[in-house]
Write an enzyme that holds these catalytic residues in place. Structure first.
Site, mmCIF file in Angstrom:
data_model
loop_
_atom_site.group_PDB
_atom_site.id
_atom_site.type_symbol
_atom_site.label_atom_id
_atom_site.label_comp_id
_atom_site.label_asym_id
_atom_site.label_seq_id
_atom_site.Cartn_x
_atom_site.Cartn_y
_atom_site.Cartn_z
ATOM 1 N N ARG A 295 0.816 -1.218 0.000
ATOM 2 C CA ARG A 295 0.000 0.000 0.000
ATOM 3 C C ARG A 295 0.844 1.259 0.000
ATOM 4 N NH1 ARG A 295 -3.500 -1.307 4.903
ATOM 5 N NH2 ARG A 295 -2.499 -3.332 4.961
ATOM 6 N N GLU B 281 3.318 -9.430 15.031
ATOM 7 C CA GLU B 281 2.599 -9.786 16.253
ATOM 8 C C GLU B 281 2.710 -11.303 16.490
ATOM 9 O OE1 GLU B 281 -1.197 -7.994 16.120
ATOM 10 O OE2 GLU B 281 -1.592 -8.392 18.243
HETATM 11 O O1 LIG Z 1 3.586 -1.285 11.811
HETATM 12 P P1 LIG Z 1 3.372 -2.721 11.390
HETATM 13 O O2 LIG Z 1 2.814 -3.565 12.484
HETATM 14 O O3 LIG Z 1 4.596 -3.323 10.774
HETATM 15 O O4 LIG Z 1 2.208 -2.723 10.293
HETATM 16 C C1 LIG Z 1 2.121 -1.772 9.269
HETATM 17 C C2 LIG Z 1 2.207 -2.415 7.936
HETATM 18 O O5 LIG Z 1 1.119 -3.353 7.784
HETATM 19 C C3 LIG Z 1 0.475 -3.093 6.547
HETATM 20 O O6 LIG Z 1 1.063 -3.788 5.497
HETATM 21 P P2 LIG Z 1 0.777 -5.312 5.151
HETATM 22 O O7 LIG Z 1 1.949 -6.117 5.646
HETATM 23 O O8 LIG Z 1 -0.581 -5.679 5.639
HETATM 24 O O9 LIG Z 1 0.888 -5.336 3.588
HETATM 25 P P3 LIG Z 1 0.069 -4.725 2.360
HETATM 26 O O10 LIG Z 1 0.430 -3.261 2.283
HETATM 27 O O11 LIG Z 1 0.627 -5.506 1.233
HETATM 28 O O12 LIG Z 1 -1.406 -4.933 2.584
HETATM 29 C C4 LIG Z 1 0.668 -1.614 6.337
HETATM 30 O O13 LIG Z 1 0.510 -1.259 4.971
HETATM 31 C C5 LIG Z 1 2.066 -1.382 6.832
HETATM 32 O O14 LIG Z 1 3.056 -1.593 5.839
HETATM 33 N N1 LIG Z 2 -5.648 -1.937 11.457
HETATM 34 C C1 LIG Z 2 -5.009 -1.845 10.294
HETATM 35 N N2 LIG Z 2 -5.642 -1.324 9.216
HETATM 36 C C2 LIG Z 2 -4.994 -1.232 8.032
HETATM 37 N N3 LIG Z 2 -3.729 -1.616 7.857
HETATM 38 C C3 LIG Z 2 -3.061 -2.123 8.888
HETATM 39 N N4 LIG Z 2 -1.790 -2.582 9.023
HETATM 40 C C4 LIG Z 2 -1.615 -3.000 10.278
HETATM 41 N N5 LIG Z 2 -2.736 -2.812 11.000
HETATM 42 C C5 LIG Z 2 -3.657 -2.263 10.154
#
Ligand SMILES: O=P(O)(O)OC[C@H]1O[C@H](OP(=O)(O)OP(=O)(O)O)[C@H](O)[C@@H]1O
Ligand SMILES: Nc1ncnc2[nH]cnc12
Length: 181
Positions: free
Chosen positions: A69, A106
């Site tokens: 994202r 987590e």
């Molecule tokens: O602070 P954290 O606990 O590390 O979480 C934050 C990350 O989690 C989500 O990505 P995700 O790994 O879900 O990937 P995506 O963007 O491909 O959906 C979000 O876009 C951040 O990159």
């Molecule tokens: N609650 C949340 N919503 C969207 N993206 C996330 N990445 C980690 N936690 C999230």
């Protein structure tokens, strides 16, 4: 880059109004912050990118986006700033040479990678993502930019989930959040 919220209130409200909350996604108990309505709306998406460009113009030499994202935000911002974009990706998706950082989630662990030849020595790099939660992903990104020879000037996120403690996990790093929950 250290005031509490340096972004103009009017644009922040416009952006906030285009976000969606989804309870119990992708797992029970998670309140998912969905950015898709914002990026599907040209006025909202454009206002977000213009606001970020106003904030960082002249202050950074590259924007690093975090898969996936973060890429959506980093690419248009890099173009608006007239700088390049660095792609920080999940393990195994970039052809080498790469440097990688393992980090804890987590539950379990993950790895992010970058190609060091996409970062110039001493380049000031802004790290950009949609959400800061526990800070694991962002912390890996700071380390990767440094390993690649860049100078991470800070992290900017659209949404900071305060209770998940990312800011403490990134102690000493510059963090700017457009919205905090
Ligand atoms: O602070 P954290 O606990 O590390 O979480 C934050 C990350 O989690 C989500 O990505 P995700 O790994 O879900 O990937 P995506 O963007 O491909 O959906 C979000 O876009 C951040 O990159
Ligand atoms: N609650 C949340 N919503 C969207 N993206 C996330 N990445 C980690 N936690 C999230």
């Amino acid at each position: 880059m250290s005031e509490s919220n340096p972004f103009p209130e009017e644009t922040v409200s416009l952006v906030q109004a285009r976000l969606r909350e989804v309870q119990d996604f992708p797992a029970p108990g998670v309140l998912f912050r969905d950015i898709t309505p914002l990026i599907a709306d040209s006025e909202g998406f454009g206002a977000l990118i213009d606001m970020l460009a106003d904030r960082y113009r002249g202050k950074v030499d590259a924007v690093a986006g975090l898969e996936s994202r973060g890429f959506i935000l980093a690419a248009p911002l890099a173009i608006a700033l007239g700088v390049g974009m660095v792609t920080i990706r999940k393990a195994g998706r970039l052809p080498g040479p790469v440097v990688g950082v393992d980090y804890d989630l987590e539950y379990g662990s993950a790895r992010m990678e970058v190609q060091p030849f996409t970062v110039e020595d001493g380049q000031r790099v802004l790290i950009l993502d949609d959400v800061l939660a526990t800070g694991g992903t962002a912390n890996a990104a700071f380390n990767l930019v440094e390993q690649a020879g860049g100078v991470p000037v800070g992290l900017c996120v659209l949404i900071e989930l305060v209770d998940l403690g990312g800011r403490s996990a990134l102690d000493g790093r510059e963090i700017e959040a457009i919205l905090s929950y």
